[in-house]
Scaffold this motif. Sequence first.
Motif, PDB file in Angstrom:
ATOM      1  N   SER A  51      -4.786   0.665   5.696  1.00 47.41           N
ATOM      2  CA  SER A  51      -3.780   0.644   4.478  1.00 47.41           C
ATOM      3  C   SER A  51      -3.900   2.051   3.533  1.00 47.41           C
ATOM      4  O   SER A  51      -2.910   2.416   3.176  1.00 47.41           O
ATOM      5  N   ASP A  52      -4.804   2.922   3.808  1.00 50.12           N
ATOM      6  CA  ASP A  52      -4.831   4.216   3.177  1.00 50.12           C
ATOM      7  C   ASP A  52      -3.752   4.994   3.867  1.00 50.12           C
ATOM      8  O   ASP A  52      -3.616   6.087   3.336  1.00 50.12           O
ATOM      9  N   HIS A  53      -3.243   4.757   4.846  1.00 54.08           N
ATOM     10  CA  HIS A  53      -2.584   5.622   5.823  1.00 54.08           C
ATOM     11  C   HIS A  53      -0.952   5.203   5.712  1.00 54.08           C
ATOM     12  O   HIS A  53      -0.075   5.632   6.495  1.00 54.08           O
ATOM     13  N   ALA A  54      -0.767   4.174   4.773  1.00 57.45           N
ATOM     14  CA  ALA A  54       0.623   3.543   4.694  1.00 57.45           C
ATOM     15  C   ALA A  54       1.861   4.635   4.672  1.00 57.45           C
ATOM     16  O   ALA A  54       2.818   4.654   5.304  1.00 57.45           O
ATOM     17  N   TYR A  95       0.801  -1.317  -0.045  1.00 59.23           N
ATOM     18  CA  TYR A  95       0.007  -0.071  -0.025  1.00 59.23           C
ATOM     19  C   TYR A  95       0.738   1.337  -0.039  1.00 59.23           C
ATOM     20  O   TYR A  95       1.948   1.303   0.463  1.00 59.23           O
ATOM     21  N   GLY A  96       0.416   2.400  -0.404  1.00 63.12           N
ATOM     22  CA  GLY A  96       0.957   3.706  -0.498  1.00 63.12           C
ATOM     23  C   GLY A  96       2.248   3.754  -1.340  1.00 63.12           C
ATOM     24  O   GLY A  96       2.471   2.708  -2.036  1.00 63.12           O
ATOM     25  N   GLN A  97       2.464   4.997  -1.565  1.00 64.01           N
ATOM     26  CA  GLN A  97       3.617   5.133  -2.414  1.00 64.01           C
ATOM     27  C   GLN A  97       4.929   4.414  -1.887  1.00 64.01           C
ATOM     28  O   GLN A  97       5.730   3.916  -2.655  1.00 64.01           O
ATOM     29  N   CYS A  98       5.044   3.934  -0.870  1.00 67.90           N
ATOM     30  CA  CYS A  98       6.200   3.273   0.066  1.00 67.90           C
ATOM     31  C   CYS A  98       6.006   1.846  -0.184  1.00 67.90           C
ATOM     32  O   CYS A  98       6.960   1.100  -0.002  1.00 67.90           O
ATOM     33  N   GLY A  99       4.789   1.388  -0.744  1.00 65.51           N
ATOM     34  CA  GLY A  99       4.566   0.061  -0.813  1.00 65.51           C
ATOM     35  C   GLY A  99       4.710  -0.776   0.387  1.00 65.51           C
ATOM     36  O   GLY A  99       5.288  -2.119   0.631  1.00 65.51           O
ATOM     37  N   MET A 100       3.820  -0.425   1.408  1.00 62.93           N
ATOM     38  CA  MET A 100       4.095  -1.003   2.833  1.00 62.93           C
ATOM     39  C   MET A 100       2.989  -2.255   2.895  1.00 62.93           C
ATOM     40  O   MET A 100       1.974  -2.135   2.364  1.00 62.93           O
ATOM     41  N   ASP A 101       3.654  -3.437   3.343  1.00 61.67           N
ATOM     42  CA  ASP A 101       2.624  -4.839   3.512  1.00 61.67           C
ATOM     43  C   ASP A 101       1.787  -4.375   4.573  1.00 61.67           C
ATOM     44  O   ASP A 101       2.085  -4.087   5.734  1.00 61.67           O
ATOM     45  N   MET A 102       0.503  -4.902   4.131  1.00 60.77           N
ATOM     46  CA  MET A 102      -0.667  -5.056   5.304  1.00 60.77           C
ATOM     47  C   MET A 102      -1.597  -6.057   4.822  1.00 60.77           C
ATOM     48  O   MET A 102      -2.107  -6.373   3.515  1.00 60.77           O
TER      49      MET A 102
END
Lengths: 631, 466
Positions: free
Chosen positions: B118-121, B103-110
């Motif tokens: 996940s909208d706030h990654a 998720y996010g521009q950072c590509g965080m796993d959730m």
Amino acid sequence: MYTETLPLTFSPKMKAGHLIAKAILMIGLITPVIADDHWAYQPIQNPTPPASGSQNPIDAFVLAKLKEANFKPSPEAPPHILLRRAHLDLTGLPPTPEEMTAFQKAWKTDPQSAWADKVDALLGSPHFGEQWAKHWLDIARYAESDGYLGDTLRHWAWIYRDWVINSINSDQPFDQFSIEQLAGDLLPNASQSQKIATGFHRNNLKNTEAGLDKELARTKQVVDRAATTGNAWLGLTMACAECHDHKHDAISHEEFFQFYAFFNNTKDSDISVKLDKEWPITTIEKKKDEKEPSKPTPKAQALSILPEKEWRKTHVHIRGDYTRHGEEVTPGVPAAMHPLTIAEGEPPRLALARWLFADDNPLTPRVTVNQIWQKLFGTGIVATPDDFGTHGARPSHPLLLDWLASSFRDSGWSRKKLIREIVMSDTYRQSSTNTYPDRPNDLLWRQNSVRVNAETVRDIHLVASGLFTPTVGGPSVHPPLPSFVSDVGRSVKWPESKGPNRYRRGMYIFLKRTVLYPMLTAFDAPDTSSSCSRREVTNTPMQALTLLNDPVFFECADALGKELYRKHGDDADAAITDTFQRCLNRDPNPGELATLSSAHYDLLDESKNPELAMIATTRVIMNLNEFITRD
Amino acid sequence: MASRRRFLSSGIGSLALASMLRDDGLLADDSFQAPHFAPKAKRCIYLFMEGGPSQMDLFDPKPKLNEMDGQAMPESLLEGVKFAFTEKETARLLGSPRTFKKYGQCGMDMSDLLPHLSDHADDIALIRSMYCDQFNHLPGQLLMLTGTPFRGAPTLGSWLNYGLGSSSKDLPGYVAMTTLGRGLPGGAASWSSGFLPSNYSGALFRNEGSPVLNLANPDKISPEMQRRTIEAVNDLNRQRFSETANPEIASRIKNYELAYRMQSAAPELIDLSDETEATKEAYGLNREDKTGFQASYARNCLLARRLVERGTRFVTLFLSTWDQHSKLDSELAKNAKISDQPVAALLQDLKDRGLLDETLVVWGGEFGRTPLGENRSGFKTVTGRDHHPYSFSMWMAGGGIKGGQTLGSTDEIGWGVEKDPVHIHDLHATILHLFGFDHEELTYRFQGRDFRLTDVHGKVVKKLLA
């Protein structure tokens, strides 16, 4: 900085419990500071009171210091203040208006003997033992549950609490009082009472959570017992000293474990006891799914010694890690202190208890008289009663401290005699009026005004309102508590007490570690995790809200207001004067009467209900700072 | 410094008074309790997930673990390990049924259990390399909350209020709220001031009715009667003060005024009628479930925002319990359902109001859960995980945290930390740093020793700082 980083490394794969051990037993790497020339470790002098114009030795010492500083003592407080002071200090309960009238009358005839008679009567009151037991129970970290997850209840802990009350009421000499608590089980032909006394070291926190490292938990208890002993009788800050801080003059690592070794072969044993009275079992909390608890056998929490074949050897724990054994040690005391010899066949723990009362021990008598002085003046001669080390405060009156310590010891360790001696002095009887607000009072040019302790805040309300139940001792009680407070822990419910038990003294409120009674906490009752010889005194908006709105306190105002309205009807001034006498033990002055009459008028105007207006006026008086202050 | 400490340790009453007067602007801030450097964070909302949430089902995907589902764990990893309940000889690895996405521009796993968060990654810093040394609940919780596994020490919120004072004139500086399943192991120790003066203790807010104990007037006493009562009390106290000059009376007068203000501020705080329907819906206040936990947690999240908005320094929301020894899949989903939406809404709301920059939000429990399935004796089937202190996940956002990053990693089955280990002491050191304190210098003297939150440990985790 007194702390520094220890060479400890943590690794995610380290054995569970291993690192905890390090952390805790760091506590064990004790280094109370003992400089060779530190005042507290010097032999007790037997100083002659200076010739300073007073026959009373206490006053002679205090006057000499005041003279040096060119100060004068304050005049004696008026008799109504003196009576209230003595009542609150000695019994924790305020005098009734009837007691006040009788005292004032006796005072007019002969103040000195009126005072002496009153002091003796209060020392003989069963409530004296309650009040002074409470002080000791703080030191003993007394509570009625284990404190960790589950917070298992200790239904019979009160048997030890009552032992303390009885011991103090019968003026059991302090040396016996102490020896029985530390080693009563080891005395020849130990009596039931002497075994109950060992409940002192059963009061510590106990963790029984599943999967726990049992040896670690046991080690933790032994550390606490060693540390509490050091704190209570020696004024040593064992529990919390850091290991690498005081590199010189310290008790060595090895010496700590020698001290620890005294407590390493004890066993927790619950003993069946015969009580002199059968107590109702309704006070026993039911487990959530339990129907009716079976009739319980009273079991006091006691200590005993392990059978010889199970004796543990004590080793130094390297860096405080109990799994890493260093050199083996045997029970012993730090070399900087007076020597301990253990007689052939004498159990070491008993020898330690007796060693505390050896003639050449300067600490125990000083520490004890200081604890007592603190309760009668609000501050000790040493302001840090829990720290007689080089980082603690120095005594304001070293000679007086020694004079008190030596006369306490020579009197056969009688606490009542010591307290009487202090209370009879002019120093104690001075006015507390702060005539020179910029002048600190370490020289005792006046008494201190002290906010009464948490339990007494409650007791004063109960006595003044007439609701008070004076029963001494027995199982603890559960005054009403909102469920959002009582249900927060993972334990059983709070079975609300009914009838007169709702109005028992604060010290009898069931002391459950996960559900501390909020009113007591608000007024600085300790959380009982560790030994406490000096309570904080805070002053907070939560205290104001408690005094104003706590249902228990409103019930007190309600009861008293109704009674006054019955008695005085619409004569508000008479009712106000009566309330003042019951709550503050004096008459209102004209300014106060005017303020209250006007408030009463407005409250009546607002409520249109004369009885309620009287209740509300009573509530004003019960919210005054003076009501919860011992002047 | 030494003499200042001595002053602090010997004059608790005066310290309390000083801090109170300072709060009221009556005393110049003489900086002995002021931060050591400019703080990034001024307030904290700590979302405490009691019981130990399962990291590999929420934040730390482990494909290898899923592959090895049902197999024994490598012998080398088990050596010397202790469990609360698991019988390690026969224990088998337990894969996760969750699906993960980036998720996010950072590509965080959730995982799929966190559709809102996940909208706030890109706002949060996820730490996948937390570890500690406590595998039982209460010692673990005390370590997380107070820096030591034993009772008697102050909680983080007490330290911060001791350090910075409350910035609210009419509300407590430290508030705890609960959404409880099985209760809290530590009870009141979870917000205790320990050996700090009791005015630094957290105030427990109740979930319905009047939030603070003794806040409401007794039934028979009208607001006007209360006002007149306090006026008379203070008038009489002033008269007494003029006779005795007892300084405690001056504090008492001030505290009755504060108490009175609190009596009107607290009802205003919990009165949500000025919140828009959109806000309430975003938090999920109107959600209904059998236990009422969904609505209760949503309300607590919204109240947390209202509290920090009004100057409360520290708010802890306890959600109990994430202790899924069995029925992990359904119970974890239930907890996620209770908390995911309100927590995400809280982040958004703080952001929209410009509060997030100075409000630190912390999410986490006391430890994580094992990659092994729990096979404790008596369990017919393996449906849960045991306590796991060797690696777990937490996240922080706002208040000087560099969001949009995942810090640290665990090995391929999620047993131990592989990279950038963060101990709880390090987390504490970092939090104090965000509030402008050198964790080695914020001390309090008790029983002859200067105590600190981080004991003798702790390193600021620089990578987490914005």
